[in-house]
Write an enzyme that holds these catalytic residues in place. Sequence first.
Site, short mmCIF file in Angstrom:
data_model
loop_
_atom_site.label_atom_id
_atom_site.label_comp_id
_atom_site.label_asym_id
_atom_site.label_seq_id
_atom_site.Cartn_x
_atom_site.Cartn_y
_atom_site.Cartn_z
N SER A 67 0.85 -1.19 0.00
CA SER A 67 0.00 0.00 0.00
C SER A 67 0.88 1.24 0.00
O SER A 67 2.11 1.16 0.11
CB SER A 67 -0.92 0.02 1.22
OG SER A 67 -0.16 0.34 2.36
N LYS A 68 0.22 2.35 -0.13
CA LYS A 68 0.86 3.66 -0.21
C LYS A 68 1.94 3.86 0.86
O LYS A 68 2.97 4.46 0.60
CB LYS A 68 -0.27 4.69 -0.05
CG LYS A 68 -0.03 6.05 -0.52
CD LYS A 68 -0.01 6.21 -1.99
CE LYS A 68 1.03 7.23 -2.32
NZ LYS A 68 2.06 7.00 -3.15
N ARG A 69 1.65 3.37 2.06
CA ARG A 69 2.60 3.66 3.13
C ARG A 69 3.96 2.96 2.93
O ARG A 69 4.94 3.31 3.57
CB ARG A 69 2.00 3.33 4.51
CG ARG A 69 1.94 1.87 4.81
CD ARG A 69 1.13 1.55 6.04
NE ARG A 69 0.67 0.18 5.95
CZ ARG A 69 1.42 -0.86 6.26
NH1 ARG A 69 2.65 -0.69 6.70
NH2 ARG A 69 0.95 -2.07 6.13
#
Length: 468
Positions: A240-242
């Site tokens: 994911s983005k993180r």
Amino acid sequence: MNIRTRFAPSPTGLLHIGGARTALFNYLFAKHYGGEFLLRIEDTDKARSTQEAVQVILNGLEWLGLNHDGQTVYQSQREARHVEVALQLLAEGKAYKCYCSPAELQAMREQAVAEKRAPRYDGRWRDRDPAEAPAGVKPAIRLKAPREGEVTLQDLVQGEVRVKNAEMDDMIILRSDGTPTYLHAVVVDDHDMAITHVIRGDDHLTNTFRQIQIYDAMGWEKPAFAHIPLIHGADGAKLSKRHGAVSILEFREQGFLPEALCNYLLRLGWGHGDEEFLSRDKQVELFTLDGVGRAASRMDYAKLTHLNGMWLRQADDARLAAEVTQRLVAEGQVVSTEAAARLEVLMPGLKERAKTLNDLTASAAFLARTVPLPFEPKALALLSDDAKAMLARLLPVLEATDFSAAQLDAALRGFAEAEERKLGQVAQPVRAALTGSTMSPGIDATLAALGREEVVVRLQAAIEGRIQ
Ligand code: GLU
């Protein structure tokens, strides 16, 4: 057999790294066997699909060099055909009309939850006389799926996987509003597009068992299936983005080369000896599904960056100069024709040090600038009065030197000797004066690339303290 694969993204968001790898595997598989790689945009979810997302997918695939064969198929434009097949199944008694109201279905779900079972349609309209249909209710069409036996899948990556038919309910193929469901549309499209191999993420595995029921009901030959493991972050959680960039265009913005990204994505989850650096031709030559592992792979940004550096060093200088120019212009920098030419000349030295196009752009920016140059503090510290006086003595020497790297090197060495300084004690202030920084390709190459006129202008500005 003419091998045909497809990439079938839903245009509801970005083209993410997992999708790109799926596209790559489909592409390589088709090309390895001399087949075709098709593209189908699965835009049936009208509320969530956007034209912008379609464009992002098309641009991303183009950037990655994953060009598809034939026309792009838009699933939404094939609705009439999806309906036709559903009605055929109905006419043949392989599907039936279900008049359940939303409230009934909700009650079924609640009961299942209460009994700690997976929610499942109980088949109440399967054998019921349609004459009992409530007035004014539009029915959904459900597949009359087998209740006995099991579906066996010989997955080309996962091996043999079985699911009992009793574990699956009669799925809706046509909703009560007349629109086809996604699972049904995919089967009809894959059949009509003569897809021989469906290669997709293993999050679709459960869909496959349902889709097989549709193939069987229609008596259609099934494609081979290969469910590839997903890409996870370094911590093992779903990417994911993180974890960092996930969208293909973001990798592009961060200065990754498409060939490096593809090379990385291929090696992630596909093994072939120790060979890490593989050209597209080599990839096509070597790729088969045998090398695809079953375990989820972990995205390693540091490794990707390292590989990108390797690809940068192999890349054509003119192409890199064009990429860097484009980035400098986007940053608001004016890039003159001379500066663009200098960029290309110095590219062999610049790319040695860079890992991404963005690094390259930062280290090449000095070539496009004009005096007064901005100075990094460390470079400024090198311009002591003593250094400035030295540069003033060097200036006439350089003015009299032929501006080839070899001649410049000899001139600098001679000058350092006469000054009783080490070469670095001369080169560092010169570098600072020319670039405003303490890092650049070899000083002789840097001088040669800038050319006599520009060198004189920059040295003079530094000597006089005209800096930003
Ligand atoms: N549209 C699906 C997705 O974007 C892929 C479906 C398929 O490959 O069958 O996940």
